[in-house]
Motif scaffolding. Structure first.
Motif, PDB file in Angstrom:
ATOM      1  N   MET A 214     -63.893 -29.141   3.602  1.00  9.47           N
ATOM      2  CA  MET A 214     -63.163 -28.312   4.566  1.00  9.47           C
ATOM      3  C   MET A 214     -61.678 -28.688   4.596  1.00  9.47           C
ATOM      4  O   MET A 214     -60.806 -27.807   4.695  1.00  9.47           O
ATOM      5  CB  MET A 214     -63.781 -28.498   5.959  1.00  9.47           C
ATOM      6  N   ALA A 215     -61.384 -30.020   4.514  1.00  8.35           N
ATOM      7  CA  ALA A 215     -59.974 -30.423   4.496  1.00  8.35           C
ATOM      8  C   ALA A 215     -59.280 -29.905   3.242  1.00  8.35           C
ATOM      9  O   ALA A 215     -58.101 -29.524   3.282  1.00  8.35           O
ATOM     10  CB  ALA A 215     -59.881 -31.957   4.550  1.00  8.35           C
ATOM     11  N   HIS A 216     -60.016 -29.879   2.118  1.00  9.78           N
ATOM     12  CA  HIS A 216     -59.448 -29.335   0.884  1.00  9.78           C
ATOM     13  C   HIS A 216     -59.132 -27.845   1.046  1.00  9.78           C
ATOM     14  O   HIS A 216     -58.083 -27.363   0.600  1.00  9.78           O
ATOM     15  CB  HIS A 216     -60.438 -29.548  -0.257  1.00  9.78           C
ATOM     16  N   ARG A 217     -60.021 -27.117   1.711  1.00 12.34           N
ATOM     17  CA  ARG A 217     -59.754 -25.691   1.954  1.00 12.34           C
ATOM     18  C   ARG A 217     -58.541 -25.505   2.850  1.00 12.34           C
ATOM     19  O   ARG A 217     -57.683 -24.652   2.599  1.00 12.34           O
ATOM     20  CB  ARG A 217     -60.979 -25.034   2.591  1.00 12.34           C
ATOM     21  N   ILE A 218     -58.483 -26.321   3.894  1.00 15.76           N
ATOM     22  CA  ILE A 218     -57.335 -26.214   4.811  1.00 15.76           C
ATOM     23  C   ILE A 218     -56.047 -26.566   4.069  1.00 15.76           C
ATOM     24  O   ILE A 218     -55.006 -25.919   4.247  1.00 15.76           O
ATOM     25  CB  ILE A 218     -57.536 -27.141   6.021  1.00 15.76           C
ATOM     26  N   GLY A 219     -56.125 -27.620   3.208  1.00 17.29           N
ATOM     27  CA  GLY A 219     -54.934 -28.000   2.464  1.00 17.29           C
ATOM     28  C   GLY A 219     -54.459 -26.937   1.512  1.00 17.29           C
ATOM     29  O   GLY A 219     -53.273 -26.883   1.174  1.00 17.29           O
ATOM     30  N   HIS A 220     -55.365 -26.083   1.041  1.00 16.64           N
ATOM     31  CA  HIS A 220     -54.998 -25.009   0.135  1.00 16.64           C
ATOM     32  C   HIS A 220     -54.768 -23.683   0.864  1.00 16.64           C
ATOM     33  O   HIS A 220     -54.721 -22.618   0.236  1.00 16.64           O
ATOM     34  CB  HIS A 220     -56.078 -24.818  -0.931  1.00 16.64           C
ATOM     35  N   GLY A 221     -54.633 -23.755   2.165  1.00 17.37           N
ATOM     36  CA  GLY A 221     -54.217 -22.562   2.909  1.00 17.37           C
ATOM     37  C   GLY A 221     -55.323 -21.785   3.571  1.00 17.37           C
ATOM     38  O   GLY A 221     -55.047 -20.752   4.197  1.00 17.37           O
ATOM     39  N   ASP A 222     -56.579 -22.232   3.465  1.00 20.90           N
ATOM     40  CA  ASP A 222     -57.679 -21.521   4.117  1.00 20.90           C
ATOM     41  C   ASP A 222     -57.769 -21.993   5.575  1.00 20.90           C
ATOM     42  O   ASP A 222     -58.411 -22.982   5.900  1.00 20.90           O
ATOM     43  CB  ASP A 222     -58.994 -21.801   3.392  1.00 20.90           C
ATOM     44  N   LEU A 223     -57.074 -21.279   6.460  1.00 15.31           N
ATOM     45  CA  LEU A 223     -57.079 -21.610   7.878  1.00 15.31           C
ATOM     46  C   LEU A 223     -57.996 -20.685   8.672  1.00 15.31           C
ATOM     47  O   LEU A 223     -57.935 -20.659   9.913  1.00 15.31           O
ATOM     48  CB  LEU A 223     -55.651 -21.533   8.430  1.00 15.31           C
ATOM     49  N   ARG A 246     -57.207 -27.401  12.460  1.00 14.62           N
ATOM     50  CA  ARG A 246     -57.158 -26.122  11.750  1.00 14.62           C
ATOM     51  C   ARG A 246     -56.609 -25.018  12.642  1.00 14.62           C
ATOM     52  O   ARG A 246     -55.766 -24.215  12.224  1.00 14.62           O
ATOM     53  CB  ARG A 246     -58.566 -25.749  11.258  1.00 14.62           C
ATOM     54  N   ILE A 247     -57.074 -25.020  13.901  1.00 11.98           N
ATOM     55  CA  ILE A 247     -56.602 -23.978  14.834  1.00 11.98           C
ATOM     56  C   ILE A 247     -55.106 -24.134  15.091  1.00 11.98           C
ATOM     57  O   ILE A 247     -54.347 -23.151  15.117  1.00 11.98           O
ATOM     58  CB  ILE A 247     -57.403 -24.073  16.146  1.00 11.98           C
ATOM     59  N   GLN A 248     -54.654 -25.402  15.249  1.00 12.46           N
ATOM     60  CA  GLN A 248     -53.230 -25.620  15.525  1.00 12.46           C
ATOM     61  C   GLN A 248     -52.377 -25.267  14.303  1.00 12.46           C
ATOM     62  O   GLN A 248     -51.296 -24.665  14.434  1.00 12.46           O
ATOM     63  CB  GLN A 248     -53.012 -27.078  15.915  1.00 12.46           C
ATOM     64  N   LEU A 249     -52.840 -25.630  13.117  1.00 12.79           N
ATOM     65  CA  LEU A 249     -52.099 -25.296  11.903  1.00 12.79           C
ATOM     66  C   LEU A 249     -52.002 -23.783  11.717  1.00 12.79           C
ATOM     67  O   LEU A 249     -50.957 -23.267  11.300  1.00 12.79           O
ATOM     68  CB  LEU A 249     -52.776 -25.929  10.686  1.00 12.79           C
ATOM     69  N   ARG A 250     -53.085 -23.093  12.034  1.00 16.57           N
ATOM     70  CA  ARG A 250     -53.061 -21.639  11.886  1.00 16.57           C
ATOM     71  C   ARG A 250     -52.054 -21.011  12.832  1.00 16.57           C
ATOM     72  O   ARG A 250     -51.384 -20.028  12.478  1.00 16.57           O
ATOM     73  CB  ARG A 250     -54.457 -21.083  12.150  1.00 16.57           C
ATOM     74  N   ALA A 251     -51.922 -21.616  14.031  1.00 11.13           N
ATOM     75  CA  ALA A 251     -50.989 -21.056  15.016  1.00 11.13           C
ATOM     76  C   ALA A 251     -49.537 -21.287  14.640  1.00 11.13           C
ATOM     77  O   ALA A 251     -48.655 -20.495  14.971  1.00 11.13           O
ATOM     78  CB  ALA A 251     -51.268 -21.660  16.388  1.00 11.13           C
ATOM     79  N   THR A 252     -49.264 -22.424  13.955  1.00  9.39           N
ATOM     80  CA  THR A 252     -47.860 -22.762  13.657  1.00  9.39           C
ATOM     81  C   THR A 252     -47.478 -22.509  12.207  1.00  9.39           C
ATOM     82  O   THR A 252     -46.321 -22.747  11.833  1.00  9.39           O
ATOM     83  CB  THR A 252     -47.630 -24.251  13.974  1.00  9.39           C
ATOM     84  N   HIS A 253     -48.413 -22.053  11.395  1.00  9.58           N
ATOM     85  CA  HIS A 253     -48.139 -21.914   9.970  1.00  9.58           C
ATOM     86  C   HIS A 253     -47.031 -20.917   9.688  1.00  9.58           C
ATOM     87  O   HIS A 253     -46.145 -21.161   8.835  1.00  9.58           O
ATOM     88  CB  HIS A 253     -49.428 -21.496   9.240  1.00  9.58           C
ATOM     89  N   ALA A 254     -47.070 -19.793  10.374  1.00  8.73           N
ATOM     90  CA  ALA A 254     -46.065 -18.756  10.114  1.00  8.73           C
ATOM     91  C   ALA A 254     -44.658 -19.264  10.441  1.00  8.73           C
ATOM     92  O   ALA A 254     -43.713 -19.087   9.653  1.00  8.73           O
ATOM     93  CB  ALA A 254     -46.394 -17.506  10.914  1.00  8.73           C
ATOM     94  N   ASP A 255     -44.504 -19.904  11.621  1.00 10.95           N
ATOM     95  CA  ASP A 255     -43.175 -20.411  11.993  1.00 10.95           C
ATOM     96  C   ASP A 255     -42.694 -21.492  11.026  1.00 10.95           C
ATOM     97  O   ASP A 255     -41.516 -21.540  10.659  1.00 10.95           O
ATOM     98  CB  ASP A 255     -43.229 -20.978  13.408  1.00 10.95           C
ATOM     99  N   LEU A 256     -43.617 -22.343  10.601  1.00 10.90           N
ATOM    100  CA  LEU A 256     -43.231 -23.425   9.699  1.00 10.90           C
ATOM    101  C   LEU A 256     -42.767 -22.879   8.361  1.00 10.90           C
ATOM    102  O   LEU A 256     -41.776 -23.352   7.796  1.00 10.90           O
ATOM    103  CB  LEU A 256     -44.424 -24.371   9.492  1.00 10.90           C
ATOM    104  N   GLU A 257     -43.456 -21.889   7.839  1.00  8.81           N
ATOM    105  CA  GLU A 257     -43.044 -21.320   6.557  1.00  8.81           C
ATOM    106  C   GLU A 257     -41.663 -20.692   6.648  1.00  8.81           C
ATOM    107  O   GLU A 257     -40.855 -20.814   5.726  1.00  8.81           O
ATOM    108  CB  GLU A 257     -44.060 -20.266   6.099  1.00  8.81           C
ATOM    109  N   ALA A 258     -41.386 -20.045   7.782  1.00  7.19           N
ATOM    110  CA  ALA A 258     -40.055 -19.441   7.947  1.00  7.19           C
ATOM    111  C   ALA A 258     -38.978 -20.525   7.981  1.00  7.19           C
ATOM    112  O   ALA A 258     -37.916 -20.394   7.361  1.00  7.19           O
ATOM    113  CB  ALA A 258     -40.023 -18.612   9.227  1.00  7.19           C
TER     114      ALA A 258
END
Length: 636
Positions: A214-223, A246-258
């Motif tokens: 699961m951590a490998h999936r999260i690390g490759h962008g599967d949130l 995973r939930i927190q990363l999904r919430a902040t992923h868009a802002d972080l990428e920007a």
């Protein structure tokens, strides 16, 4: 009970620890038992040696009776008796000279029986040894004692050998028992290891592999895929934490990428600016480019760059980009306002509207109260400060510190490169001047000095009415050679390297050039103890040093004989020169008040090849010069 991983691992660890401790104690016991058995076997075996010593000593005493041999027999008798008693009943037994060891009594019936047999045989052997010690060689009692010793020694030796073999069997059986017990511990440890491994795989490894997946999936962008629940205990809590992450990363992923995209673009721009700055070598161009790039990249209204003046300890305004009325001063003391943090090369210093007007006296009030400054440092040394300012209605970006710092670092490197370039130009020019001066001194100056002397002598001969034609011919020949040397020197300045040559050839050429037309011509003695090929960059310096030394011996020292010796000493090459001239005091200036320019050039030439020159001289005692330089890198 034992529901958590910690308690289960503690149980396994305690089991392993107990086995390790028991195995260690068993090994200690086995080692101690082997030591005791070895000592006992050694003592038992020594009994045979003592019997042989007694028999041999008796024979020696019969042939050459001495008091020392008698004492040796008595000591062997005492040692055998004490050792036999200790082996049978336990106690202290003599071992090394002047020391005893503790021996435990035997418990094996066979060993006891063997020792009793030794005691019985010893009881019949010992009186004859005592009779031999009491009698004198040649007496009838001495002869009878010798005969009895010879007859009884074999039986005593056999009994002693049987006792030794019994001790060895007992020791071997004890070691085998201990080894079987140790093998049982090993089997028990292996069983515990197998059981612990199975439990670890079932309760830890398999769930962790699920979590790793699961951590490998999260690390490759599967949130999107949720983390499954994996029971209770630490693994269950770890799964819950991973799901929350995973939930927190999904919430902040868009802002972080920007933010990452924006920062990457800015860093790429800073890198391009830094490469452009480093390629410049003019200080003024660097200063103007830095302030313009800082203002355009970070969006400030005014960018300024100050340089530190070391003598006055003040920051001088060197370049400004933006509103022309923003700069109201030229310099500020290094310990005032803004410079208090900058002079210590702190990462950044910012000022806000609450600061006083004295914070930055170089900028007008709207900018002095809202700006960001970073130091321009090279290897921890302050070179200046780079500032970015905005009016009160605007704000300096809070994330601009990193970009401004990188610009300041690039400016520091560019300024340092420019200074080093100027210094390198000056050093190169100075080295070239010194080289030309040395070539002129070693060649043209010496030739002119010789011509001056010849012309003076020719004038004296003409004044006396003598024929000066031969001397003038020599002057003409010398002028022709001087012209050739001058042309060769010019060629050498363009291409100073010569083909590698043996050291002896270089020294002979230097001697020939220095003694040509002098009283030393053909009289210099050279001893080649060792010869080797010298690299071109070293050959020229060595040749010039030898030429100058021989010239000084002829012209200044008025020497009649010069000896040159070539040899190696350790990892150094040595050229030693000695003359019988009038000598001089190296610590004093010549009578004309000028320094020893030739000696200074010789020292400089030695330094260029990594060597050193030693000069020993005194008035009336000649001169000795030793040139030493490392062979590594100078020999071909």
């Amino acid at each position: 009970m034992l529901r958590s991983l910690v308690s289960r691992f503690a149980f396994l660890f305690a089991g392993y620890l107990l086995l390790v401790v028991l195995s260690g104690l068993l090994m200690l016991h086995l080692t101690e038992a082997q030591r005791r058995d070895a000592l006992t076997i050694n003592l038992a075996g020594r009994q045979r040696v003592l019997v042989q010593t007694l028999v041999r000593g008796a024979l020696v005493q019969a042939q050459e009776p001495t008091e020392a041999n008698r004492r040796s027999l008595a000591e062997a008798l005492t040692a055998f008796d004490a050792t036999l008693t200790a082996l049978r009943f336990g106690g202290r037994a003599p071992y090394l000279p002047g020391s005893t060891v503790e021996v435990a009594p035997p418990s094996n019936p066979e060993t006891i029986a063997r020792l009793d047999e030794v005691i019985r045989q010893w009881a019949g052997f010992r009186p004859h040894v005592e009779n031999l010690l009491a009698a004198q060689a040649g007496e009838e009692s001495f002869t009878r004692a010798m005969a009895e010793l010879g007859a009884r020694s074999d039986a005593l030796l056999d009994a002693a050998d049987a006792a030794v073999r019994s001790f060895e069997r007992v020791a071997t059986e004890r070691v085998e028992r201990l080894r079987r017990l140790q093998e049982a511990f090993v089997l028990l440890a292996l069983g515990l290891l197998v059981g612990g491994s199975w439990w670890t795989y079932r309760s830890v490894v398999r769930p962790l592999r699920r979590l790793e997946e699961m951590a490998h999936r999260i690390g490759h962008g599967d949130l999107v895929s949720p983390v499954p629940a994996l029971g209770v205990g630490e693994i269950g809590r770890l799964a819950g934490s991973l799901e929350a992450m995973r939930i927190q990363l999904r919430a902040t992923h868009a802002d972080l990428e920007a933010q990452v995209r924006a920062r990457t673009q800015e860093l790429e721009a800073v890198n391009e600016i830094a490469q452009d700055l480093v390629s410049r070598l003019e200080v003024e161009q660097i200063l103007d480019s830095v302030v313009k790039k800082a203002r355009s990249l970070l969006g400030g209204e005014v960018a300024a760059l100050c340089l530190l003046d070391q003598p006055s300890a003040a920051l001088h305004l060197a370049a400004v980009s933006g509103a022309s009325w923003a700069a109201i001063g030229d310099q500020m003391p290094a310990g005032q306002g803004l410079s208090q943090g900058v002079v210590h090369c702190q990462p950044a210093v910012s000022h806000c509207p609450a600061c006083s007007e004295e914070c930055c006296p170089l900028l007008a009030v709207p900018f002095a109260h809202n700006h960001l400054a970073v130091p321009v440092c090279v290897e921890g040394q302050l070179q200046g400060a780079l500032c970015l300012a905005a009016a009160e209605s605007q704000h300096v970006r809070p994330d601009g510190t990193l970009l401004l710092r990188k610009l300041a670092d690039a400016a520091a490197v560019a300024l340092n490169n420019a200074r080093l370039y100027r210094q390198a130009e000056g050093v190169g020019a100075l080295e070239e001047r010194e080289r030309i001066a040395a070539e002129m001194h070693d060649g043209l100056a010496q030739t002119l000095s010789y011509l001056h002397l010849q012309v003076d002598q020719a004038l004296e001969e003409l004044a006396e009415g003598a024929d000066a034609g031969d001397r003038l011919v020599r002057v003409r020949d010398t002028l022709e050679r001087a012209i050739e040397d001058a042309r060769a020197t010019i060629d050498t300045l363009h291409s100073p390297l010569v083909p590698p040559r043996p050291l002896s050839e270089l020294v002979r050429r230097a001697v020939g050039q220095a003694t040509r037309g002098t009283s030393l011509d053909g009289t210099v003695q050279m001893e080649v103890v060792e010869d080797w090929v010298v690299r071109p960059e070293t050959a020229g310096q060595v040749q010039r040093i030898v030429q100058e030394a021989v010239t000084n011996a002829s012209h200044h020292g008025r020497a009649h004989r010069v000896i040159i010796r070539l040899y190696q000493e350790g990892d150094e090459g040595v050229v030693f020169l000695e003359d019988d001239g009038i000598g001089f005091d190296p610590s004093r200036r010549p009578s004309n008040g000028r320094p020893h320019f030739g000696l200074s050039i010789m020292q400089a030439r030695a330094t260029r090849i990594g060597g050193h020159l030693s000069i020993q001289s005194a008035p009336g005692r000649g001169t000795r010069i030793a040139l030493r330089w490392p062979l590594k890198g100078s020999a071909s």
